[in-house]
Design a protein around this motif. Structure first.
Motif, PDB file in Angstrom:
ATOM      1  N   THR A  18       0.835  -1.207   0.000  1.00 42.01           N
ATOM      2  CA  THR A  18       0.000   0.000   0.000  1.00 42.01           C
ATOM      3  C   THR A  18       0.868   1.254   0.000  1.00 42.01           C
ATOM      4  O   THR A  18       0.538   2.244  -0.653  1.00 42.01           O
ATOM      5  CB  THR A  18      -0.940   0.011   1.220  1.00 42.01           C
ATOM      6  OG1 THR A  18      -1.820  -1.098   1.126  1.00 42.01           O
ATOM      7  CG2 THR A  18      -1.744   1.296   1.316  1.00 42.01           C
ATOM      8  N   LEU A  19       1.988   1.213   0.712  1.00 41.93           N
ATOM      9  CA  LEU A  19       2.886   2.356   0.800  1.00 41.93           C
ATOM     10  C   LEU A  19       3.846   2.449  -0.391  1.00 41.93           C
ATOM     11  O   LEU A  19       4.717   3.323  -0.412  1.00 41.93           O
ATOM     12  CB  LEU A  19       3.665   2.310   2.120  1.00 41.93           C
ATOM     13  CG  LEU A  19       2.798   2.462   3.377  1.00 41.93           C
ATOM     14  CD1 LEU A  19       3.631   2.214   4.631  1.00 41.93           C
ATOM     15  CD2 LEU A  19       2.145   3.836   3.421  1.00 41.93           C
ATOM     16  N   GLY A  20       3.679   1.566  -1.369  1.00 37.40           N
ATOM     17  CA  GLY A  20       4.461   1.653  -2.597  1.00 37.40           C
ATOM     18  C   GLY A  20       5.778   0.911  -2.607  1.00 37.40           C
ATOM     19  O   GLY A  20       6.633   1.175  -3.452  1.00 37.40           O
ATOM     20  N   TYR A  21       5.950  -0.040  -1.702  1.00 42.37           N
ATOM     21  CA  TYR A  21       7.191  -0.813  -1.648  1.00 42.37           C
ATOM     22  C   TYR A  21       6.980  -2.193  -2.250  1.00 42.37           C
ATOM     23  O   TYR A  21       6.310  -3.034  -1.646  1.00 42.37           O
ATOM     24  CB  TYR A  21       7.663  -0.975  -0.198  1.00 42.37           C
ATOM     25  CG  TYR A  21       8.189   0.292   0.404  1.00 42.37           C
ATOM     26  CD1 TYR A  21       9.516   0.655   0.239  1.00 42.37           C
ATOM     27  CD2 TYR A  21       7.355   1.136   1.128  1.00 42.37           C
ATOM     28  CE1 TYR A  21       9.997   1.834   0.786  1.00 42.37           C
ATOM     29  CE2 TYR A  21       7.827   2.313   1.672  1.00 42.37           C
ATOM     30  CZ  TYR A  21       9.155   2.656   1.492  1.00 42.37           C
ATOM     31  OH  TYR A  21       9.626   3.821   2.035  1.00 42.37           O
ATOM     32  N   PRO A  22       7.564  -2.465  -3.418  1.00 41.90           N
ATOM     33  CA  PRO A  22       7.522  -3.840  -3.938  1.00 41.90           C
ATOM     34  C   PRO A  22       8.310  -4.757  -2.998  1.00 41.90           C
ATOM     35  O   PRO A  22       9.284  -4.341  -2.373  1.00 41.90           O
ATOM     36  CB  PRO A  22       8.222  -3.735  -5.298  1.00 41.90           C
ATOM     37  CG  PRO A  22       8.248  -2.274  -5.618  1.00 41.90           C
ATOM     38  CD  PRO A  22       8.250  -1.545  -4.309  1.00 41.90           C
ATOM     39  N   ILE A  23       7.891  -5.982  -2.902  1.00 42.05           N
ATOM     40  CA  ILE A  23       8.515  -6.944  -1.991  1.00 42.05           C
ATOM     41  C   ILE A  23       9.597  -7.725  -2.743  1.00 42.05           C
ATOM     42  O   ILE A  23       9.347  -8.300  -3.793  1.00 42.05           O
ATOM     43  CB  ILE A  23       7.469  -7.921  -1.418  1.00 42.05           C
ATOM     44  CG1 ILE A  23       6.315  -7.150  -0.752  1.00 42.05           C
ATOM     45  CG2 ILE A  23       8.119  -8.905  -0.449  1.00 42.05           C
ATOM     46  CD1 ILE A  23       6.730  -6.223   0.372  1.00 42.05           C
ATOM     47  N   ALA A  24      10.805  -7.757  -2.180  1.00 38.00           N
ATOM     48  CA  ALA A  24      11.911  -8.507  -2.767  1.00 38.00           C
ATOM     49  C   ALA A  24      12.028  -9.887  -2.129  1.00 38.00           C
ATOM     50  O   ALA A  24      12.228 -10.881  -2.813  1.00 38.00           O
ATOM     51  CB  ALA A  24      13.231  -7.744  -2.598  1.00 38.00           C
TER      52      ALA A  24
END
Length: 160
Positions: A62-68
């Motif tokens: 939601t906060l714009g961080y893609p998950i690595a």
């Protein structure tokens, strides 16, 4: 020479939505210590680890961080780098664009299975250089790191 020029520009240019120095906060620049992360970057939720893990993943997205990396068994989440802004740095005859990015390393721990502590360790990069250990953080204020941590924890809570 380029490093000194970049450093002086970072001290004078605003970075919207970033924990890096802004023009008015140069004298308030800090290093984020492990104690700071433990005190302000850690929050305990009264929910089991599996629920908090999913809520944290959803909050980061939601906060714009893609998950690595997301490993529920080990209780770790690492985001990909999120673009903050680009900045042109140059001299008389040339210029180079430098991207500023940030990411989170999160640890989720539970000692009782009923509550879960989330520790969010932020990282900031200037190009490919990790400047997280440098005196580049604004801790207080509406875009300071403490506020960004609170937004993250509030978003996690809203997903539970």
């Amino acid at each position: 020479m380029l490093r000194n020029l970049v450093g002086s520009i970072v001290l004078t240019l605003p970075l919207a939505g970033a924990p890096l120095l802004t023009g008015c906060a140069g004298s308030k620049a800090s290093v984020i210590t492990p104690e700071e992360v433990q005190t302000h970057g850690t929050h305990t939720f009264a929910d089991p680890p599996a629920e908090v893990f999913k809520a944290t993943l959803d909050a980061l997205k939601t906060l714009g961080y893609p998950i690595a990396v997301a490993n529920e068994e080990k209780g770790i989440i690492k985001t990909e780098r999120k673009f903050i802004r680009a900045m042109a740095v140059g001299g008389n005859y040339s210029a180079q664009a430098i991207d500023f990015t940030r990411q989170y390393y999160l640890r989720l721990e539970s000692s009782d299975g009923a509550s879960t502590a989330v520790t969010a360790d932020p990282k900031v990069f200037m190009g490919e250089r990790d400047v997280s250990g440098d005196k580049v953080w604004v801790l207080e204020g509406p875009e300071g790191e403490r506020e960004l941590w609170q937004r993250l924890f509030k978003e996690i809570q809203s997903n539970l």
